[in-house]
Design a protein around this motif. Structure first.
Motif, mmCIF file in Angstrom:
data_model
loop_
_atom_site.group_PDB
_atom_site.id
_atom_site.type_symbol
_atom_site.label_atom_id
_atom_site.label_comp_id
_atom_site.label_asym_id
_atom_site.label_seq_id
_atom_site.Cartn_x
_atom_site.Cartn_y
_atom_site.Cartn_z
ATOM 1 N N LYS A 75 0.854 -1.190 0.000
ATOM 2 C CA LYS A 75 0.000 0.000 0.000
ATOM 3 C C LYS A 75 0.890 1.240 0.000
ATOM 4 C CE LYS A 75 -3.764 2.243 2.445
ATOM 5 N NZ LYS A 75 -4.673 2.210 3.589
ATOM 6 N N PHE A 76 0.736 2.076 -1.028
ATOM 7 C CA PHE A 76 1.487 3.323 -1.146
ATOM 8 C C PHE A 76 0.545 4.481 -0.826
ATOM 9 C CE2 PHE A 76 2.676 7.048 -3.708
ATOM 10 C CZ PHE A 76 3.945 7.274 -3.226
ATOM 11 N N THR A 77 0.938 5.334 0.133
ATOM 12 C CA THR A 77 0.139 6.507 0.471
ATOM 13 C C THR A 77 1.040 7.735 0.546
ATOM 14 O OG1 THR A 77 0.383 6.056 2.829
ATOM 15 C CG2 THR A 77 -1.616 5.250 1.784
ATOM 16 N N VAL A 78 0.500 8.858 0.154
ATOM 17 C CA VAL A 78 1.201 10.140 0.263
ATOM 18 C C VAL A 78 0.708 10.790 1.547
ATOM 19 C CG1 VAL A 78 1.633 12.357 -0.818
ATOM 20 C CG2 VAL A 78 1.322 10.329 -2.247
ATOM 21 N N ASP A 79 1.628 10.990 2.487
ATOM 22 C CA ASP A 79 1.260 11.517 3.799
ATOM 23 C C ASP A 79 1.175 13.034 3.834
ATOM 24 O OD1 ASP A 79 1.302 8.868 4.734
ATOM 25 O OD2 ASP A 79 3.452 9.016 5.144
ATOM 26 N N ASP A 80 2.108 13.709 3.172
ATOM 27 C CA ASP A 80 2.139 15.165 3.213
ATOM 28 C C ASP A 80 2.825 15.679 1.949
ATOM 29 O OD1 ASP A 80 1.745 17.720 4.260
ATOM 30 O OD2 ASP A 80 3.679 17.723 5.285
ATOM 31 N N VAL A 81 2.323 16.787 1.421
ATOM 32 C CA VAL A 81 2.892 17.399 0.223
ATOM 33 C C VAL A 81 2.930 18.905 0.401
ATOM 34 C CG1 VAL A 81 2.586 17.776 -2.254
ATOM 35 C CG2 VAL A 81 2.015 15.586 -1.280
ATOM 36 N N SER A 82 4.048 19.506 0.037
ATOM 37 C CA SER A 82 4.161 20.956 0.051
ATOM 38 C C SER A 82 3.507 21.493 -1.219
ATOM 39 C CB SER A 82 5.638 21.351 0.099
ATOM 40 O OG SER A 82 5.775 22.735 -0.044
ATOM 41 N N ARG A 83 2.565 22.401 -1.060
ATOM 42 C CA ARG A 83 1.892 23.012 -2.211
ATOM 43 C C ARG A 83 2.277 24.480 -2.305
ATOM 44 N NH1 ARG A 83 -4.174 22.352 -2.402
ATOM 45 N NH2 ARG A 83 -3.923 23.955 -0.839
ATOM 46 N N THR A 84 2.398 24.962 -3.522
ATOM 47 C CA THR A 84 2.748 26.365 -3.743
ATOM 48 C C THR A 84 1.896 26.946 -4.877
ATOM 49 O OG1 THR A 84 4.450 25.831 -5.374
ATOM 50 C CG2 THR A 84 5.152 25.973 -3.074
ATOM 51 N N ARG A 85 1.878 28.267 -4.944
ATOM 52 C CA ARG A 85 1.302 28.955 -6.104
ATOM 53 C C ARG A 85 1.854 30.373 -6.143
ATOM 54 N NH1 ARG A 85 -5.093 29.857 -4.909
ATOM 55 N NH2 ARG A 85 -4.889 30.889 -2.914
ATOM 56 N N ASP A 86 1.894 30.908 -7.324
ATOM 57 C CA ASP A 86 2.403 32.261 -7.509
ATOM 58 C C ASP A 86 1.367 33.270 -7.034
ATOM 59 O OD1 ASP A 86 4.721 31.299 -8.672
ATOM 60 O OD2 ASP A 86 3.862 31.318 -10.686
ATOM 61 N N THR A 87 1.858 34.337 -6.424
ATOM 62 C CA THR A 87 0.971 35.398 -5.952
ATOM 63 C C THR A 87 1.505 36.755 -6.396
ATOM 64 O OG1 THR A 87 2.155 35.562 -3.860
ATOM 65 C CG2 THR A 87 0.209 34.127 -3.899
ATOM 66 N N LEU A 88 0.607 37.714 -6.409
ATOM 67 C CA LEU A 88 0.948 39.090 -6.732
ATOM 68 C C LEU A 88 0.773 39.903 -5.459
ATOM 69 C CD1 LEU A 88 1.602 41.083 -9.048
ATOM 70 C CD2 LEU A 88 -0.862 41.357 -9.355
ATOM 71 N N PHE A 89 1.752 40.680 -5.096
ATOM 72 C CA PHE A 89 1.738 41.459 -3.860
ATOM 73 C C PHE A 89 1.568 40.571 -2.629
ATOM 74 C CE2 PHE A 89 -0.105 44.476 -7.031
ATOM 75 C CZ PHE A 89 1.029 45.262 -7.159
ATOM 76 N N TYR A 90 2.097 39.378 -2.660
ATOM 77 C CA TYR A 90 2.122 38.415 -1.562
ATOM 78 C C TYR A 90 0.776 37.808 -1.173
ATOM 79 C CZ TYR A 90 6.900 39.897 -0.848
ATOM 80 O OH TYR A 90 8.220 40.179 -1.040
ATOM 81 N N PHE A 91 -0.336 38.250 -1.747
ATOM 82 C CA PHE A 91 -1.596 37.663 -1.310
ATOM 83 C C PHE A 91 -2.609 37.469 -2.433
ATOM 84 C CE2 PHE A 91 -2.052 42.206 -0.688
ATOM 85 C CZ PHE A 91 -3.316 42.476 -1.190
ATOM 86 N N ILE A 92 -2.400 38.010 -3.618
ATOM 87 C CA ILE A 92 -3.347 37.826 -4.720
ATOM 88 C C ILE A 92 -2.861 36.643 -5.565
ATOM 89 C CG2 ILE A 92 -4.399 38.856 -6.756
ATOM 90 C CD1 ILE A 92 -3.794 41.609 -5.466
ATOM 91 N N PRO A 93 -3.575 35.505 -5.532
ATOM 92 C CA PRO A 93 -3.126 34.337 -6.296
ATOM 93 C C PRO A 93 -3.267 34.576 -7.799
ATOM 94 C CG PRO A 93 -5.238 33.900 -5.263
ATOM 95 C CD PRO A 93 -4.797 35.242 -4.791
ATOM 96 N N ILE A 94 -2.229 34.240 -8.544
ATOM 97 C CA ILE A 94 -2.277 34.413 -10.002
ATOM 98 C C ILE A 94 -2.006 33.099 -10.740
ATOM 99 C CG2 ILE A 94 -1.706 36.860 -9.957
ATOM 100 C CD1 ILE A 94 1.187 36.083 -10.667
ATOM 101 N N SER A 95 -1.886 32.000 -10.009
ATOM 102 C CA SER A 95 -1.697 30.697 -10.644
ATOM 103 C C SER A 95 -2.387 29.629 -9.804
ATOM 104 C CB SER A 95 -0.210 30.374 -10.777
ATOM 105 O OG SER A 95 0.362 30.109 -9.518
ATOM 106 N N PRO A 96 -2.677 28.477 -10.418
ATOM 107 C CA PRO A 96 -3.269 27.391 -9.636
ATOM 108 C C PRO A 96 -2.233 26.780 -8.693
ATOM 109 C CG PRO A 96 -2.839 26.683 -11.877
ATOM 110 C CD PRO A 96 -2.540 28.148 -11.821
ATOM 111 N N TRP A 97 -2.715 25.986 -7.731
ATOM 112 C CA TRP A 97 -1.814 25.315 -6.811
ATOM 113 C C TRP A 97 -0.958 24.322 -7.568
ATOM 114 C CZ3 TRP A 97 -0.818 26.820 -2.057
ATOM 115 C CH2 TRP A 97 -1.781 27.555 -1.356
ATOM 116 N N GLY A 98 0.270 24.176 -7.123
ATOM 117 C CA GLY A 98 1.187 23.194 -7.687
ATOM 118 C C GLY A 98 1.935 22.506 -6.558
ATOM 119 N N ALA A 99 2.591 21.425 -6.875
ATOM 120 C CA ALA A 99 3.380 20.691 -5.875
ATOM 121 C C ALA A 99 4.755 20.422 -6.478
ATOM 122 C CB ALA A 99 2.698 19.393 -5.497
ATOM 123 N N PRO A 100 5.798 21.062 -5.943
ATOM 124 C CA PRO A 100 7.133 20.875 -6.498
ATOM 125 C C PRO A 100 7.619 19.426 -6.460
ATOM 126 C CG PRO A 100 7.124 22.669 -4.898
ATOM 127 C CD PRO A 100 5.785 22.017 -4.850
ATOM 128 N N GLY A 101 7.101 18.610 -5.543
ATOM 129 C CA GLY A 101 7.532 17.221 -5.446
ATOM 130 C C GLY A 101 6.667 16.242 -6.220
#
Length: 164
Positions: free
Chosen positions: A82-108
């Protein structure tokens, strides 16, 4: 288009196989080697229960993902993986630190996908035939296959019969 959370959830699997726990341990190590080729560092360690805990880190040592491979031996000689993903770091680009301008992504994600796909394929072992030709084909020895003989120069006629 599926979101990153759906893609990550699709990587999880449970497979029952006839392979031994020792062979599964080798396949987990091989999967980690394959996943390392995508860039990030993949570390896998076996715990006292015989399960495997993995971590994917970037070049700076930041954890991108954590996963677990559970191996359970059945009473009938089968092994459940059984393979399970326990935790993933998610990121997305923002404008002025709080306005999201891209969908969520996971570098891993790419590394997780490489690990999961390799391990699932090798644990299932569906593409390996008795004759020794690893890709699906029209096998002359077993009489099984997909009929790829002669397609795109991939003729297995004569090869599989003598590969034993």
């Amino acid at each position: 288009m599926a979101g990153i959370d759906d893609k990550i959830a699709a990587l999880a699997f449970t497979v029952t196989t006839t392979r031994t726990p020792e062979r599964i341990a080798e396949l987990v190590g091989d999967a980690a080697q394959i996943a390392r080729s995508t860039g990030p560092k993949v570390s896998v360690s076996e715990n006292a229960d015989g399960d495997f805990e993995g971590v994917i880190k970037n070049f700076a040592g930041v954890v991108l993902a954590e996963f677990t491979v559970r191996v359970e031996a059945g009473t009938d000689g089968s092994t459940t993986v059984k393979f399970t993903v326990d935790d993933v770091s998610r990121t997305r680009d923002t404008l002025f630190y709080f306005i999201p301008i891209s969908p969520w992504g996971a570098p891993g994600y790419k590394t997780l996908r490489a690990f999961s796909e390799y391990l699932r394929e090798k644990v299932q072992g569906d593409t390996v035939r008795i004759c020794g030709v690893s890709r699906p084909h029209a096998c002359l020895t077993t009489g099984e296959g997909t009929g790829n003989a002669g397609v795109s120069g991939r003729s297995d006629v004569g090869r599989c019969a003598g590969a034993l």
